[in-house]
Design an enzyme around this catalytic site. Structure first.
Site, PDB file in Angstrom:
ATOM      1  N   HIS A 212      -5.238  32.776  -0.365  1.00 16.57           N
ATOM      2  CA  HIS A 212      -5.249  33.171   1.046  1.00 16.57           C
ATOM      3  C   HIS A 212      -6.341  32.398   1.783  1.00 16.57           C
ATOM      4  O   HIS A 212      -6.952  31.489   1.216  1.00 16.57           O
ATOM      5  CB  HIS A 212      -5.393  34.699   1.196  1.00 16.57           C
ATOM      6  N   MET A 213      -6.608  32.721   3.024  1.00 16.47           N
ATOM      7  CA  MET A 213      -7.457  31.909   3.893  1.00 16.47           C
ATOM      8  C   MET A 213      -8.854  31.634   3.330  1.00 16.47           C
ATOM      9  O   MET A 213      -9.301  30.494   3.320  1.00 16.47           O
ATOM     10  CB  MET A 213      -7.567  32.566   5.275  1.00 16.47           C
TER      11      MET A 213
END
Length: 87
Positions: free
Chosen positions: A15-16
């Site tokens: 994820h980010m």
């Protein structure tokens, strides 16, 4: 060229936050760094390309490094992935 296959272990996948940390770490190396996942090659120095690849927990990823400092880049990339980015 050196490469190694590793499995994504952190529950949320790439994820980010881990993608940003990973891309920033790979930018420090002068060699090309590629993630091969689900039959696609992804530029590991590009946050947006990593996010767009939708790399999930349990996916097997091949880290491919080619050029100057390739061994150090591969070692750092594999260590980051196998550690689950500290999550």
């Amino acid at each position: 060229m050196v490469s190694k296959k590793v499995t994504i272990v952190n529950a949320q996948g790439f994820h980010m936050r881990p993608a940003n940390v990973f891309a920033a770490a790979m930018m420090k190396h002068p060699c090309d760094v590629t993630l091969r996942v689900n039959g696609k090659d992804v530029n590991a120095k590009s946050l947006m390309n990593i996010i767009a690849a939708c790399i999930k927990c349990g996916n097997e990823v091949e880290v491919i490094c080619n050029g100057a400092d390739e061994d150090a880049a591969l070692a750092e990339a594999v260590e980051m992935i196998e550690s689950g980015f500290g999550e």
